[in-house]
Design an enzyme around this catalytic site. Structure first.
Site, PDB file in Angstrom:
ATOM      1  N   THR A 122      16.325 -49.347 -94.898  1.00 59.58           N
ATOM      2  CA  THR A 122      15.464 -49.293 -93.707  1.00 59.58           C
ATOM      3  C   THR A 122      15.769 -50.508 -92.842  1.00 59.58           C
ATOM      4  OG1 THR A 122      13.769 -48.202 -94.997  1.00 59.58           O
ATOM      5  CG2 THR A 122      13.064 -49.207 -92.932  1.00 59.58           C
ATOM      6  N   GLU A 152      16.177 -42.958 -95.853  1.00 63.86           N
ATOM      7  CA  GLU A 152      15.652 -42.239 -97.019  1.00 63.86           C
ATOM      8  C   GLU A 152      14.132 -42.168 -96.948  1.00 63.86           C
ATOM      9  OE1 GLU A 152      13.757 -43.807 -99.395  1.00 63.86           O
ATOM     10  OE2 GLU A 152      13.963 -45.811 -98.531  1.00 63.86           O
ATOM     11  N   PHE A 153      13.588 -41.129 -97.563  1.00 67.27           N
ATOM     12  CA  PHE A 153      12.131 -40.949 -97.574  1.00 67.27           C
ATOM     13  C   PHE A 153      11.643 -40.830 -99.017  1.00 67.27           C
ATOM     14  CE2 PHE A 153      13.832 -39.208 -93.617  1.00 67.27           C
ATOM     15  CZ  PHE A 153      13.134 -39.962 -92.690  1.00 67.27           C
ATOM     16  N   ARG A 155       9.713 -41.785-102.352  1.00 65.94           N
ATOM     17  CA  ARG A 155       8.536 -42.530-102.819  1.00 65.94           C
ATOM     18  C   ARG A 155       8.820 -43.057-104.197  1.00 65.94           C
ATOM     19  NH1 ARG A 155       4.685 -37.663-102.763  1.00 65.94           N
ATOM     20  NH2 ARG A 155       6.724 -36.808-103.248  1.00 65.94           N
ATOM     21  N   LEU A 254      -4.712 -38.997 -97.686  1.00 64.28           N
ATOM     22  CA  LEU A 254      -6.104 -39.175 -97.270  1.00 64.28           C
ATOM     23  C   LEU A 254      -6.938 -39.603 -98.467  1.00 64.28           C
ATOM     24  CD1 LEU A 254      -6.958 -36.234 -94.808  1.00 64.28           C
ATOM     25  CD2 LEU A 254      -6.592 -38.642 -94.276  1.00 64.28           C
ATOM     26  N   CYS A 264       7.339 -50.996 -99.091  1.00 68.22           N
ATOM     27  CA  CYS A 264       7.677 -50.314 -97.838  1.00 68.22           C
ATOM     28  C   CYS A 264       6.607 -50.423 -96.763  1.00 68.22           C
ATOM     29  CB  CYS A 264       7.986 -48.850 -98.128  1.00 68.22           C
ATOM     30  SG  CYS A 264       9.248 -48.675 -99.391  1.00 68.22           S
TER      31      CYS A 264
HETATM   32  C1  UGA Z   1       6.688 -44.907 -98.984  1.00 68.83           C
HETATM   33  C2  UGA Z   1       6.812 -43.543 -98.283  1.00 68.83           C
HETATM   34  O1  UGA Z   1       5.793 -42.663 -98.748  1.00 68.83           O
HETATM   35  C3  UGA Z   1       8.186 -42.920 -98.538  1.00 68.83           C
HETATM   36  O2  UGA Z   1       8.318 -41.718 -97.810  1.00 68.83           O
HETATM   37  C4  UGA Z   1       9.255 -43.930 -98.066  1.00 68.83           C
HETATM   38  O3  UGA Z   1      10.572 -43.438 -98.275  1.00 68.83           O
HETATM   39  C5  UGA Z   1       9.083 -45.222 -98.845  1.00 68.83           C
HETATM   40  O4  UGA Z   1       7.757 -45.752 -98.569  1.00 68.83           O
HETATM   41  C6  UGA Z   1      10.155 -46.193 -98.371  1.00 68.83           C
HETATM   42  O5  UGA Z   1      10.122 -46.595 -97.210  1.00 68.83           O
HETATM   43  O6  UGA Z   1      11.096 -46.460 -99.130  1.00 68.83           O
HETATM   44  P1  UGA Z   1       6.149 -45.721-101.483  1.00 68.83           P
HETATM   45  O7  UGA Z   1       5.962 -47.074-100.878  1.00 68.83           O
HETATM   46  O8  UGA Z   1       7.008 -45.586-102.682  1.00 68.83           O
HETATM   47  O9  UGA Z   1       6.742 -44.691-100.389  1.00 68.83           O
HETATM   48  O10 UGA Z   1       4.708 -45.199-101.923  1.00 68.83           O
HETATM   49  P2  UGA Z   1       3.582 -44.238-101.306  1.00 68.83           P
HETATM   50  O11 UGA Z   1       3.400 -43.098-102.213  1.00 68.83           O
HETATM   51  O12 UGA Z   1       3.844 -43.932 -99.890  1.00 68.83           O
HETATM   52  O13 UGA Z   1       2.291 -45.182-101.413  1.00 68.83           O
HETATM   53  C7  UGA Z   1       2.176 -46.391-100.673  1.00 68.83           C
HETATM   54  C8  UGA Z   1       0.826 -47.019-100.906  1.00 68.83           C
HETATM   55  O14 UGA Z   1      -0.213 -46.267-100.283  1.00 68.83           O
HETATM   56  C9  UGA Z   1       0.414 -47.152-102.368  1.00 68.83           C
HETATM   57  O15 UGA Z   1      -0.189 -48.404-102.586  1.00 68.83           O
HETATM   58  C10 UGA Z   1      -0.582 -46.023-102.567  1.00 68.83           C
HETATM   59  O16 UGA Z   1      -1.500 -46.273-103.589  1.00 68.83           O
HETATM   60  C11 UGA Z   1      -1.246 -46.003-101.202  1.00 68.83           C
HETATM   61  N1  UGA Z   1      -1.872 -44.698-100.884  1.00 68.83           N
HETATM   62  C12 UGA Z   1      -1.085 -43.603-100.669  1.00 68.83           C
HETATM   63  C13 UGA Z   1      -3.251 -44.592-100.809  1.00 68.83           C
HETATM   64  O17 UGA Z   1      -3.995 -45.584-101.006  1.00 68.83           O
HETATM   65  N2  UGA Z   1      -3.798 -43.381-100.491  1.00 68.83           N
HETATM   66  C14 UGA Z   1      -3.037 -42.280-100.276  1.00 68.83           C
HETATM   67  O18 UGA Z   1      -3.621 -41.209 -99.988  1.00 68.83           O
HETATM   68  C15 UGA Z   1      -1.655 -42.393-100.365  1.00 68.83           C
END
Ligand code: UGA
Length: 437
Positions: A122, A152-153, A155, A254, A264
Protein backbone atom coordinates in the site's frame (compact mmCIF):
# COMPACT_ATOMS: atom_id res chain seq x y z
CA UNK A 1 2.70 -20.08 -17.00
CA UNK A 2 4.57 -16.94 -15.93
CA UNK A 3 7.86 -16.63 -14.07
CA UNK A 4 7.27 -14.29 -11.19
CA UNK A 5 9.41 -12.82 -8.41
CA UNK A 6 7.88 -11.37 -5.26
CA UNK A 7 10.11 -9.06 -3.25
CA UNK A 8 9.19 -9.05 0.44
CA UNK A 9 7.89 -12.07 2.35
CA UNK A 10 5.70 -10.29 4.90
CA UNK A 11 2.06 -11.31 5.09
CA UNK A 12 1.19 -9.63 1.76
CA UNK A 13 4.19 -11.04 -0.13
CA UNK A 14 3.97 -14.49 1.33
CA UNK A 15 0.22 -14.92 0.87
CA UNK A 16 0.39 -13.45 -2.66
CA UNK A 17 3.40 -15.62 -3.56
CA UNK A 18 1.76 -18.79 -2.30
CA UNK A 19 -1.56 -17.84 -3.96
CA UNK A 20 -0.05 -16.99 -7.35
CA UNK A 21 2.00 -20.20 -7.36
CA UNK A 22 -1.25 -22.05 -6.64
CA UNK A 23 -2.59 -20.58 -9.90
CA UNK A 24 0.17 -22.60 -11.64
CA UNK A 25 2.88 -19.93 -12.06
CA UNK A 26 6.50 -20.36 -11.02
CA UNK A 27 7.08 -17.96 -8.12
CA UNK A 28 10.31 -16.98 -6.39
CA UNK A 29 9.74 -15.15 -3.11
CA UNK A 30 12.73 -13.12 -1.99
CA UNK A 31 13.57 -11.22 1.16
CA UNK A 32 16.65 -9.47 2.50
CA UNK A 33 16.15 -11.31 5.79
CA UNK A 34 18.22 -14.47 5.36
CA UNK A 35 16.73 -15.78 8.56
CA UNK A 36 13.17 -15.56 7.21
CA UNK A 37 14.20 -17.34 4.02
CA UNK A 38 15.96 -20.04 6.04
CA UNK A 39 12.81 -20.57 8.10
CA UNK A 40 10.62 -20.76 5.01
CA UNK A 41 12.97 -23.21 3.33
CA UNK A 42 12.67 -25.35 6.45
CA UNK A 43 8.88 -25.34 6.15
CA UNK A 44 8.41 -22.83 8.97
CA UNK A 45 5.92 -20.01 8.32
CA UNK A 46 7.04 -16.87 10.18
CA UNK A 47 3.45 -15.56 10.63
CA UNK A 48 0.23 -17.12 11.87
CA UNK A 49 -2.29 -17.13 9.03
CA UNK A 50 -4.89 -19.89 8.72
CA UNK A 51 -4.37 -22.08 5.65
CA UNK A 52 -1.05 -20.49 4.66
CA UNK A 53 1.07 -23.35 5.93
CA UNK A 54 -0.73 -25.88 3.72
CA UNK A 55 -0.74 -23.59 0.67
CA UNK A 56 3.02 -22.93 0.96
CA UNK A 57 3.90 -26.59 1.52
CA UNK A 58 1.70 -27.78 -1.35
CA UNK A 59 3.24 -25.39 -3.87
CA UNK A 60 6.80 -25.87 -2.62
CA UNK A 61 6.43 -29.61 -3.06
CA UNK A 62 5.19 -29.07 -6.62
CA UNK A 63 8.33 -26.99 -7.28
CA UNK A 64 6.30 -23.88 -8.14
CA UNK A 65 7.22 -21.88 -5.03
CA UNK A 66 10.83 -21.10 -4.18
CA UNK A 67 12.32 -18.96 -1.41
CA UNK A 68 15.60 -17.15 -1.88
CA UNK A 69 17.59 -14.24 -0.53
CA UNK A 70 19.25 -13.59 -3.89
CA UNK A 71 17.24 -10.55 -4.99
CA UNK A 72 19.44 -9.68 -8.00
CA UNK A 73 19.02 -13.13 -9.50
CA UNK A 74 15.29 -13.19 -8.82
CA UNK A 75 14.85 -9.93 -10.73
CA UNK A 76 17.04 -10.98 -13.63
CA UNK A 77 15.41 -14.40 -14.06
CA UNK A 78 11.74 -13.44 -13.87
CA UNK A 79 9.36 -11.58 -16.16
CA UNK A 80 7.01 -10.05 -13.58
CA UNK A 81 8.38 -8.51 -10.39
CA UNK A 82 5.99 -7.83 -7.53
CA UNK A 83 7.00 -5.30 -4.88
CA UNK A 84 5.51 -6.39 -1.54
CA UNK A 85 7.80 -4.75 1.00
CA UNK A 86 6.55 -2.96 4.12
CA UNK A 87 5.56 0.70 4.23
CA UNK A 88 5.63 1.42 7.97
CA UNK A 89 4.35 4.65 9.44
CA UNK A 90 6.65 7.59 10.13
CA UNK A 91 6.26 9.83 13.21
CA UNK A 92 4.35 12.44 11.16
CA UNK A 93 1.77 9.91 9.92
CA UNK A 94 3.25 9.62 6.42
CA UNK A 95 4.14 6.22 4.98
CA UNK A 96 7.85 5.41 5.19
CA UNK A 97 8.84 4.56 1.61
CA UNK A 98 12.50 3.75 2.22
CA UNK A 99 12.06 0.00 1.49
CA UNK A 100 10.11 0.79 -1.67
CA UNK A 101 12.88 3.20 -2.67
CA UNK A 102 15.71 0.73 -2.20
CA UNK A 103 13.82 -2.09 -3.95
CA UNK A 104 13.14 0.24 -6.91
CA UNK A 105 16.87 0.99 -7.15
CA UNK A 106 17.76 -2.72 -7.11
CA UNK A 107 15.13 -3.44 -9.77
CA UNK A 108 16.55 -0.67 -11.98
CA UNK A 109 20.09 -2.00 -11.58
CA UNK A 110 19.07 -5.55 -12.46
CA UNK A 111 16.81 -4.99 -15.46
CA UNK A 112 18.20 -7.24 -18.20
CA UNK A 113 15.13 -7.68 -20.43
CA UNK A 114 11.53 -6.44 -20.63
CA UNK A 115 9.68 -6.85 -17.33
CA UNK A 116 6.46 -5.80 -15.67
CA UNK A 117 7.03 -4.20 -12.29
CA UNK A 118 3.98 -4.45 -10.07
CA UNK A 119 3.41 -2.89 -6.65
CA UNK A 120 1.28 -4.77 -4.11
CA UNK A 121 2.36 -2.79 -1.05
CA UNK A 122 0.00 0.00 0.00
CA UNK A 123 1.71 3.16 -1.20
CA UNK A 124 0.52 6.78 -1.14
CA UNK A 125 -1.20 7.97 -4.28
CA UNK A 126 1.49 9.21 -6.66
CA UNK A 127 4.18 6.76 -5.51
CA UNK A 128 3.87 4.80 -8.75
CA UNK A 129 5.43 7.68 -10.68
CA UNK A 130 8.24 7.89 -8.17
CA UNK A 131 8.94 4.15 -8.46
CA UNK A 132 9.04 4.47 -12.28
CA UNK A 133 11.47 7.42 -12.04
CA UNK A 134 13.73 5.59 -9.59
CA UNK A 135 13.83 2.44 -11.72
CA UNK A 136 14.62 4.58 -14.80
CA UNK A 137 17.43 6.36 -12.93
CA UNK A 138 19.18 3.08 -12.08
CA UNK A 139 18.29 1.36 -15.37
CA UNK A 140 21.54 2.37 -17.06
CA UNK A 141 21.02 0.02 -20.03
CA UNK A 142 17.62 1.64 -20.69
CA UNK A 143 15.79 -1.70 -20.81
CA UNK A 144 12.07 -1.44 -21.48
CA UNK A 145 9.65 -2.05 -18.57
CA UNK A 146 6.06 -1.31 -17.62
CA UNK A 147 4.56 -0.45 -14.27
CA UNK A 148 1.41 -1.74 -12.58
CA UNK A 149 -0.32 -0.95 -9.31
CA UNK A 150 -2.11 -4.05 -8.05
CA UNK A 151 -3.26 -3.31 -4.48
CA UNK A 152 -4.22 -6.18 -2.20
CA UNK A 153 -7.38 -6.42 -0.13
CA UNK A 154 -6.32 -9.22 2.20
CA UNK A 155 -7.58 -9.28 5.76
CA UNK A 156 -5.26 -10.75 8.34
CA UNK A 157 -6.75 -13.98 9.60
CA UNK A 158 -8.52 -14.68 6.31
CA UNK A 159 -5.81 -13.59 3.87
CA UNK A 160 -5.56 -16.93 2.06
CA UNK A 161 -9.30 -17.04 1.45
CA UNK A 162 -9.32 -13.38 0.38
CA UNK A 163 -6.50 -14.04 -2.09
CA UNK A 164 -7.99 -17.16 -3.65
CA UNK A 165 -11.58 -15.85 -3.72
CA UNK A 166 -11.29 -12.07 -4.08
CA UNK A 167 -14.22 -9.68 -4.48
CA UNK A 168 -12.23 -7.78 -7.09
CA UNK A 169 -8.75 -7.52 -8.57
CA UNK A 170 -7.54 -4.05 -9.42
CA UNK A 171 -4.92 -3.65 -12.14
CA UNK A 172 -3.71 -0.09 -12.49
CA UNK A 173 -1.71 0.41 -15.66
CA UNK A 174 -1.77 2.88 -18.51
CA UNK A 175 -1.23 0.21 -21.22
CA UNK A 176 -3.63 -2.43 -22.52
CA UNK A 177 -0.70 -4.78 -23.30
CA UNK A 178 0.47 -4.64 -19.66
CA UNK A 179 -3.08 -5.23 -18.46
CA UNK A 180 -3.21 -8.32 -20.69
CA UNK A 181 -0.01 -9.70 -19.11
CA UNK A 182 -1.47 -9.19 -15.63
CA UNK A 183 -4.70 -10.82 -16.75
CA UNK A 184 -2.63 -13.95 -17.45
CA UNK A 185 -1.34 -13.92 -13.85
CA UNK A 186 -4.90 -14.01 -12.51
CA UNK A 187 -6.31 -16.17 -15.33
CA UNK A 188 -7.55 -18.96 -13.07
CA UNK A 189 -9.64 -16.47 -11.10
CA UNK A 190 -11.07 -14.89 -14.22
CA UNK A 191 -12.31 -18.29 -15.36
CA UNK A 192 -14.32 -18.21 -12.13
CA UNK A 193 -15.75 -14.90 -13.31
CA UNK A 194 -14.13 -12.75 -10.67
CA UNK A 195 -14.13 -9.08 -11.49
CA UNK A 196 -10.89 -7.76 -12.83
CA UNK A 197 -10.84 -3.97 -12.99
CA UNK A 198 -8.55 -2.00 -15.28
CA UNK A 199 -7.71 1.50 -14.03
CA UNK A 200 -4.83 3.93 -14.33
CA UNK A 201 -2.11 3.85 -11.66
CA UNK A 202 -3.32 6.68 -9.35
CA UNK A 203 -6.87 5.30 -9.43
CA UNK A 204 -5.65 1.87 -8.28
CA UNK A 205 -3.58 3.50 -5.52
CA UNK A 206 -6.57 5.61 -4.43
CA UNK A 207 -8.98 2.63 -4.40
CA UNK A 208 -6.87 0.98 -1.71
CA UNK A 209 -6.75 4.01 0.59
CA UNK A 210 -10.35 4.97 -0.06
CA UNK A 211 -11.52 1.42 0.77
CA UNK A 212 -9.55 1.08 4.00
CA UNK A 213 -10.43 4.57 5.18
CA UNK A 214 -14.10 4.01 4.44
CA UNK A 215 -14.11 0.74 6.41
CA UNK A 216 -12.30 2.45 9.30
CA UNK A 217 -14.88 5.21 9.15
CA UNK A 218 -17.68 2.65 9.19
CA UNK A 219 -16.24 1.02 12.33
CA UNK A 220 -15.78 4.38 14.05
CA UNK A 221 -19.31 5.35 13.07
CA UNK A 222 -20.89 2.24 14.55
CA UNK A 223 -18.75 2.62 17.68
CA UNK A 224 -20.08 6.14 18.19
CA UNK A 225 -23.66 5.05 17.54
CA UNK A 226 -23.08 2.19 20.03
CA UNK A 227 -21.90 4.62 22.69
CA UNK A 228 -25.00 6.72 22.19
CA UNK A 229 -27.30 3.68 21.99
CA UNK A 230 -26.28 2.37 25.38
CA UNK A 231 -26.96 5.71 27.02
CA UNK A 232 -30.38 5.95 25.36
CA UNK A 233 -31.35 2.33 25.99
CA UNK A 234 -31.17 1.24 22.35
CA UNK A 235 -29.63 -2.14 21.42
CA UNK A 236 -26.73 -1.62 18.98
CA UNK A 237 -26.96 -5.16 17.61
CA UNK A 238 -30.51 -4.61 16.45
CA UNK A 239 -29.65 -1.14 15.21
CA UNK A 240 -26.68 -2.46 13.17
CA UNK A 241 -28.58 -5.49 11.89
CA UNK A 242 -31.46 -3.46 10.57
CA UNK A 243 -29.16 -0.76 9.18
CA UNK A 244 -27.31 -3.52 7.32
CA UNK A 245 -30.51 -4.78 5.74
CA UNK A 246 -30.41 -1.65 3.64
CA UNK A 247 -28.37 -2.79 0.65
CA UNK A 248 -26.85 0.67 0.37
CA UNK A 249 -25.30 0.27 3.82
CA UNK A 250 -24.49 -3.52 3.96
CA UNK A 251 -24.21 -5.44 7.24
CA UNK A 252 -20.41 -5.84 7.17
CA UNK A 253 -18.10 -3.78 9.40
CA UNK A 254 -20.94 -2.66 11.61
CA UNK A 255 -19.81 -4.59 14.66
CA UNK A 256 -19.00 -2.27 17.56
CA UNK A 257 -15.87 -2.90 19.56
CA UNK A 258 -12.90 -1.43 21.41
CA UNK A 259 -11.65 0.55 18.40
CA UNK A 260 -9.98 -0.73 15.25
CA UNK A 261 -6.33 -1.79 15.26
CA UNK A 262 -3.93 -3.66 13.00
CA UNK A 263 -1.26 -2.68 10.57
CA UNK A 264 -3.64 -1.18 8.00
CA UNK A 265 -6.55 1.00 9.16
CA UNK A 266 -4.57 3.13 11.65
CA UNK A 267 -1.64 3.57 9.26
CA UNK A 268 -3.64 4.07 6.06
CA UNK A 269 -6.09 6.60 7.52
CA UNK A 270 -3.17 8.63 8.92
CA UNK A 271 -1.31 8.43 5.62
CA UNK A 272 -4.37 9.54 3.64
CA UNK A 273 -4.97 12.50 5.93
CA UNK A 274 -1.32 13.47 5.79
CA UNK A 275 -1.33 13.23 1.98
CA UNK A 276 -4.52 15.25 1.67
CA UNK A 277 -3.08 17.99 3.91
CA UNK A 278 -0.08 18.23 1.60
CA UNK A 279 -2.48 18.72 -1.30
CA UNK A 280 -4.46 21.36 0.62
CA UNK A 281 -7.61 19.18 0.75
CA UNK A 282 -9.24 18.49 4.09
CA UNK A 283 -10.56 14.98 4.76
CA UNK A 284 -12.75 15.85 7.73
CA UNK A 285 -14.53 12.49 7.78
CA UNK A 286 -11.32 10.45 7.89
CA UNK A 287 -9.85 12.76 10.54
CA UNK A 288 -13.01 12.20 12.59
CA UNK A 289 -12.72 8.43 12.18
CA UNK A 290 -9.19 8.56 13.59
CA UNK A 291 -10.25 10.76 16.48
CA UNK A 292 -13.27 8.58 17.28
CA UNK A 293 -11.00 5.53 17.31
CA UNK A 294 -8.61 7.09 19.83
CA UNK A 295 -11.65 7.99 21.94
CA UNK A 296 -13.03 4.46 21.72
CA UNK A 297 -9.84 2.80 22.96
CA UNK A 298 -9.75 5.21 25.88
CA UNK A 299 -13.47 4.77 26.51
CA UNK A 300 -12.88 1.03 27.05
CA UNK A 301 -10.23 1.79 29.68
CA UNK A 302 -12.69 4.11 31.45
CA UNK A 303 -15.40 1.46 31.36
CA UNK A 304 -13.05 -1.08 32.95
CA UNK A 305 -11.92 1.40 35.55
CA UNK A 306 -15.52 2.15 36.49
CA UNK A 307 -16.25 -1.57 36.84
CA UNK A 308 -13.22 -1.88 39.12
CA UNK A 309 -14.62 0.77 41.41
CA UNK A 310 -12.74 3.68 39.85
CA UNK A 311 -9.23 2.47 40.58
CA UNK A 312 -6.83 -0.07 39.06
CA UNK A 313 -4.19 0.16 41.79
CA UNK A 314 -3.25 -3.22 43.32
CA UNK A 315 -5.91 -4.90 41.14
CA UNK A 316 -5.08 -8.04 39.18
CA UNK A 317 -6.85 -7.89 35.85
CA UNK A 318 -7.17 -10.74 33.38
CA UNK A 319 -6.92 -9.57 29.76
CA UNK A 320 -8.33 -12.17 27.36
CA UNK A 321 -7.31 -11.52 23.77
CA UNK A 322 -4.26 -9.51 22.76
CA UNK A 323 -4.36 -9.69 18.96
CA UNK A 324 -6.11 -6.79 17.17
CA UNK A 325 -8.63 -9.33 15.83
CA UNK A 326 -9.07 -13.12 15.96
CA UNK A 327 -7.07 -15.62 13.87
CA UNK A 328 -3.90 -13.57 13.82
CA UNK A 329 -0.87 -13.18 16.08
CA UNK A 330 -0.61 -9.50 15.10
CA UNK A 331 -0.91 -7.08 18.03
CA UNK A 332 -0.02 -3.89 16.15
CA UNK A 333 -2.24 -0.99 17.27
CA UNK A 334 -4.41 -3.46 19.17
CA UNK A 335 -6.82 -1.84 21.65
CA UNK A 336 -5.45 -4.28 24.23
CA UNK A 337 -2.17 -2.31 24.25
CA UNK A 338 -3.95 0.82 25.51
CA UNK A 339 -5.88 -1.21 28.08
CA UNK A 340 -2.76 -2.95 29.44
CA UNK A 341 -0.70 0.23 29.48
CA UNK A 342 -3.33 2.21 31.41
CA UNK A 343 -3.83 -0.55 33.97
CA UNK A 344 -0.08 -0.78 34.56
CA UNK A 345 0.27 3.02 34.73
CA UNK A 346 -2.41 3.11 37.40
CA UNK A 347 -0.63 0.50 39.55
CA UNK A 348 -2.60 -2.59 38.53
CA UNK A 349 -1.17 -5.88 37.30
CA UNK A 350 -2.05 -7.94 34.23
CA UNK A 351 -2.76 -11.63 33.72
CA UNK A 352 -2.75 -11.95 29.93
CA UNK A 353 -3.86 -14.72 27.63
CA UNK A 354 -4.22 -14.96 23.86
CA UNK A 355 -4.51 -18.28 21.98
CA UNK A 356 -1.77 -17.16 19.54
CA UNK A 357 -0.48 -13.67 20.30
CA UNK A 358 1.19 -14.01 23.75
CA UNK A 359 4.62 -14.02 22.11
CA UNK A 360 3.95 -10.96 19.92
CA UNK A 361 2.65 -9.01 22.91
CA UNK A 362 5.63 -9.97 25.06
CA UNK A 363 7.79 -7.88 22.69
CA UNK A 364 5.77 -4.81 23.80
CA UNK A 365 5.11 -5.80 27.42
CA UNK A 366 7.91 -8.17 28.46
CA UNK A 367 7.13 -7.83 32.17
CA UNK A 368 3.46 -8.78 32.42
CA UNK A 369 2.34 -12.34 33.19
CA UNK A 370 1.26 -14.49 30.25
CA UNK A 371 -0.74 -17.72 30.64
CA UNK A 372 -1.44 -20.72 28.46
CA UNK A 373 -5.21 -20.80 28.97
CA UNK A 374 -8.03 -18.39 29.81
CA UNK A 375 -8.71 -20.39 32.98
CA UNK A 376 -5.16 -19.81 34.32
CA UNK A 377 -5.28 -16.12 33.39
CA UNK A 378 -8.60 -15.60 35.18
CA UNK A 379 -7.74 -17.55 38.33
CA UNK A 380 -7.86 -15.17 41.32
CA UNK A 381 -8.13 -12.08 39.11
CA UNK A 382 -10.16 -9.13 40.39
CA UNK A 383 -11.86 -8.75 37.02
CA UNK A 384 -11.60 -9.75 33.38
CA UNK A 385 -11.72 -7.83 30.13
CA UNK A 386 -12.36 -9.51 26.76
CA UNK A 387 -10.38 -7.64 24.09
CA UNK A 388 -10.51 -10.03 21.10
CA UNK A 389 -13.46 -12.16 19.95
CA UNK A 390 -11.61 -15.48 19.63
CA UNK A 391 -14.04 -18.39 19.21
CA UNK A 392 -12.72 -20.09 22.33
CA UNK A 393 -13.87 -17.09 24.40
CA UNK A 394 -17.31 -17.12 22.82
CA UNK A 395 -17.81 -20.64 24.10
CA UNK A 396 -16.34 -20.25 27.59
CA UNK A 397 -18.51 -21.20 30.54
CA UNK A 398 -19.57 -18.16 32.56
CA UNK A 399 -20.14 -20.48 35.49
CA UNK A 400 -16.50 -21.65 35.46
CA UNK A 401 -15.29 -18.09 34.80
CA UNK A 402 -17.19 -16.87 37.84
CA UNK A 403 -15.78 -19.62 40.01
CA UNK A 404 -12.21 -18.68 38.99
CA UNK A 405 -12.44 -14.92 39.47
CA UNK A 406 -12.13 -13.26 42.87
CA UNK A 407 -14.99 -10.99 41.86
CA UNK A 408 -17.42 -11.60 38.97
CA UNK A 409 -16.45 -8.43 37.10
CA UNK A 410 -16.33 -8.49 33.29
CA UNK A 411 -15.94 -6.02 30.46
CA UNK A 412 -16.94 -7.49 27.13
CA UNK A 413 -15.53 -5.07 24.53
CA UNK A 414 -16.62 -7.38 21.67
CA UNK A 415 -20.16 -8.13 22.88
CA UNK A 416 -19.65 -11.89 22.68
CA UNK A 417 -21.70 -12.79 25.76
CA UNK A 418 -25.44 -12.71 26.13
CA UNK A 419 -26.65 -10.13 28.59
CA UNK A 420 -29.22 -12.59 29.93
CA UNK A 421 -26.45 -15.08 30.79
CA UNK A 422 -24.30 -12.40 32.43
CA UNK A 423 -27.30 -11.39 34.53
CA UNK A 424 -28.11 -15.01 35.33
CA UNK A 425 -24.63 -15.47 36.84
CA UNK A 426 -24.75 -12.09 38.57
CA UNK A 427 -21.75 -10.60 36.81
CA UNK A 428 -20.96 -6.92 37.28
CA UNK A 429 -20.41 -6.28 33.59
CA UNK A 430 -20.30 -3.81 30.79
CA UNK A 431 -20.19 -4.09 26.99
CA UNK A 432 -20.42 -1.77 23.98
CA UNK A 433 -23.77 -0.38 22.96
CA UNK A 434 -26.24 -2.51 24.90
CA UNK A 435 -28.08 -1.79 28.10
CA UNK A 436 -26.09 -2.87 31.14
CA UNK A 437 -25.91 -2.85 34.93
C1 UGA B 1 -7.92 -4.46 6.44
C2 UGA B 1 -8.96 -4.54 5.30
O1 UGA B 1 -10.17 -5.11 5.78
C3 UGA B 1 -8.42 -5.37 4.13
O2 UGA B 1 -9.34 -5.35 3.06
C4 UGA B 1 -7.09 -4.75 3.68
O3 UGA B 1 -6.51 -5.47 2.60
C5 UGA B 1 -6.12 -4.77 4.85
O4 UGA B 1 -6.69 -3.97 5.92
C6 UGA B 1 -4.81 -4.16 4.37
O5 UGA B 1 -4.78 -2.98 4.04
O6 UGA B 1 -3.83 -4.91 4.22
P1 UGA B 1 -7.19 -6.08 8.45
O7 UGA B 1 -6.47 -4.88 8.99
O8 UGA B 1 -6.46 -7.36 8.36
O9 UGA B 1 -7.75 -5.77 6.97
O10 UGA B 1 -8.44 -6.35 9.40
P2 UGA B 1 -10.00 -6.01 9.40
O11 UGA B 1 -10.75 -7.28 9.37
O12 UGA B 1 -10.34 -5.02 8.37
O13 UGA B 1 -10.17 -5.36 10.85
C7 UGA B 1 -9.54 -4.13 11.20
C8 UGA B 1 -9.95 -3.71 12.59
O14 UGA B 1 -11.31 -3.29 12.62
C9 UGA B 1 -9.83 -4.80 13.65
O15 UGA B 1 -9.30 -4.25 14.84
C10 UGA B 1 -11.26 -5.26 13.86
O16 UGA B 1 -11.49 -5.79 15.13
C11 UGA B 1 -12.00 -3.95 13.66
N1 UGA B 1 -13.42 -4.14 13.26
C12 UGA B 1 -13.72 -4.66 12.04
C13 UGA B 1 -14.44 -3.80 14.14
O17 UGA B 1 -14.19 -3.33 15.28
N2 UGA B 1 -15.73 -3.97 13.74
C14 UGA B 1 -16.05 -4.49 12.53
O18 UGA B 1 -17.26 -4.61 12.24
C15 UGA B 1 -15.02 -4.84 11.66
Amino acid sequence: MKNIAIIGTGYVGLVSGAGISDFGHKVTCVDISKNKIRLLNNNKIPIYEPGLDELVKKNMSKGRLIFSSDIDNAIQNNEIIFIAVGTPQKENGEADLSYIESVSEVIGENLNNYKVICTKSTVPIGTGNHIIDTIKKYNKKKIDFDYVSNPEFLREGSAVKDFLWPDRIVIGTEKQSTFNIMKEVYRSLIINNKSLVHTNVPTAEMIKYASNSFLALKVSYINEIANLSEVLGADIHQVAKVMGQDGRISPKFLHPGPGYGGSCFPKDTEALVSLSKKEGIQLKTVEAAIEANIFQKNHMVKKMKKLMGGDFSSKKIAVLGLAFKPNTDDVRESASIDMIQEIINAGGSIKAYDPIANISMSAIFPDIDYYESWEEACKDADGVVIMTEWNEFRGLSLEILKSLLKEPVLLDTRNIFSIEKLNEFNFRYDNVGRKHL
